[in-house]
Scaffold this motif. Sequence first.
Motif, PDB file in Angstrom:
ATOM      1  N   HIS A  73       0.960  -1.084   0.000  1.00 21.18           N
ATOM      2  CA  HIS A  73      -0.172  -0.066   0.002  1.00 21.18           C
ATOM      3  C   HIS A  73       0.849   1.165   0.251  1.00 21.18           C
ATOM      4  O   HIS A  73       0.398   2.243  -0.474  1.00 21.18           O
ATOM      5  CB  HIS A  73      -0.940   0.044   1.166  1.00 21.18           C
ATOM      6  CG  HIS A  73      -1.951  -1.002   1.092  1.00 21.18           C
ATOM      7  ND1 HIS A  73      -2.995  -1.126   2.192  1.00 21.18           N
ATOM      8  CD2 HIS A  73      -2.296  -1.666   0.102  1.00 21.18           C
ATOM      9  CE1 HIS A  73      -3.780  -2.165   1.600  1.00 21.18           C
ATOM     10  NE2 HIS A  73      -3.578  -2.615   0.468  1.00 21.18           N
ATOM     11  N   LYS A  75       3.881   1.752  -1.333  1.00 16.71           N
ATOM     12  CA  LYS A  75       4.222   1.782  -2.619  1.00 16.71           C
ATOM     13  C   LYS A  75       3.325   2.319  -3.535  1.00 16.71           C
ATOM     14  O   LYS A  75       3.731   3.061  -4.322  1.00 16.71           O
ATOM     15  CB  LYS A  75       4.871   0.473  -3.143  1.00 16.71           C
ATOM     16  CG  LYS A  75       6.248   0.090  -2.498  1.00 16.71           C
ATOM     17  CD  LYS A  75       6.542  -1.528  -3.028  1.00 16.71           C
ATOM     18  CE  LYS A  75       7.773  -2.071  -2.331  1.00 16.71           C
ATOM     19  NZ  LYS A  75       8.251  -3.245  -2.783  1.00 16.71           N
ATOM     20  N   ALA A  76       1.957   2.089  -3.405  1.00 19.19           N
ATOM     21  CA  ALA A  76       0.761   2.652  -3.972  1.00 19.19           C
ATOM     22  C   ALA A  76       0.254   3.963  -3.685  1.00 19.19           C
ATOM     23  O   ALA A  76      -0.690   4.220  -3.918  1.00 19.19           O
ATOM     24  CB  ALA A  76      -0.234   1.582  -4.035  1.00 19.19           C
ATOM     25  N   ARG A  78      -0.560   4.962  -0.887  1.00 18.85           N
ATOM     26  CA  ARG A  78      -1.711   5.210  -0.012  1.00 18.85           C
ATOM     27  C   ARG A  78      -1.450   6.038   1.308  1.00 18.85           C
ATOM     28  O   ARG A  78      -2.464   6.788   1.689  1.00 18.85           O
ATOM     29  CB  ARG A  78      -2.243   3.860   0.742  1.00 18.85           C
ATOM     30  CG  ARG A  78      -3.317   3.853   1.834  1.00 18.85           C
ATOM     31  CD  ARG A  78      -3.576   2.605   2.073  1.00 18.85           C
ATOM     32  NE  ARG A  78      -4.924   2.563   3.038  1.00 18.85           N
ATOM     33  CZ  ARG A  78      -5.784   1.325   3.370  1.00 18.85           C
ATOM     34  NH1 ARG A  78      -5.556   0.363   2.902  1.00 18.85           N
ATOM     35  NH2 ARG A  78      -7.021   1.612   4.021  1.00 18.85           N
ATOM     36  N   PRO A  94       6.386   5.719  -2.058  1.00 22.73           N
ATOM     37  CA  PRO A  94       5.692   5.414  -3.302  1.00 22.73           C
ATOM     38  C   PRO A  94       6.342   4.994  -4.417  1.00 22.73           C
ATOM     39  O   PRO A  94       7.400   5.892  -4.801  1.00 22.73           O
ATOM     40  CB  PRO A  94       4.811   6.633  -3.262  1.00 22.73           C
ATOM     41  CG  PRO A  94       5.376   7.513  -2.569  1.00 22.73           C
ATOM     42  CD  PRO A  94       6.460   7.110  -1.544  1.00 22.73           C
TER      43      PRO A  94
END
Length: 299
Positions: A73, A75-76, A78, A94
């Motif tokens: 999450h 890395k994405a 969030r 991220p």
Amino acid sequence: MQSNLTAGDPLSLERIRSVLVRLEDTIIFGLIERAQFAHNPRMYQRGTFKELKEIGFEGNWLEWFLKEIETFHAKARRYTSPDEYPFTDDLPGPVLPPLQYPEILFPNKINVNPSILSFYVRSIVPRITRRATLSLAASKRSQGIVGDDEYEDDGNYGSAATIDVEVLQAISKRVHYGKFVSESKFLENPSAFIPHIVKPNRQVLEDLITKPEVERRLLQRLRGKAETYSQEFTPDGSPNGLNGKSAKIEVDGVVELYESYIIPLTKEVEVDYLLLRLEGLSQDDIQRLETKGGTIPVT
């Protein structure tokens, strides 16, 4: 689709209410899903999985699940959002460039996830899984398994932990949204808060943000939702009715989660945030805030 933080006024109390009401649904459904599995206490105890030791992880099964899921999450991106707070430290940055959010909250590092994780594991999980645990014990006794071996563990560690993570993240978002509530109320009437921030008085600040009637209605709404969502339905979609063993979850346990844990912890976050609200501001800045008119809105 625009998010709650990039469209319109993210500090509108109407918008904040809508977020909190939707989170009620997420939390209730998550608890219902978790209640189908037994307690499985070894998931929450360190040193019970040799497989984790072999890969060099010193935490428990749930902590490992949180780390793995929150790593992805992070890395994405969030946790670049001001309404998301991880349970895990030292997460990667991220992969994608962070989205540009408006400056909504006063800079702060308040994160009460350790308290959320503790009360969830120690108080909530045993409560909501009690029926599944007792049913498991009865099934084991019928197979001749008795004593300590008959209780608590159904082996569904992956499924149970997956739901635990979803519930914890929803509770975390709900509790930390108290910062948005505090900022909204503070900006509406700074002069009501500033004297009790300058000369810190937690009790007065808590009294300013507490609306007993709103809390009463919240718990009433929550009970109604839990009673509805926990019903079993017939094949044609008609409810069987809520009574004892037919309910998917103990409704009182859901209400207690909010009444005894989520609401008090949210207030702590709100007051902690207010106590930091003037840090770094000059006396002139504070005086300009203090002369702003307005009244504390009803939530």
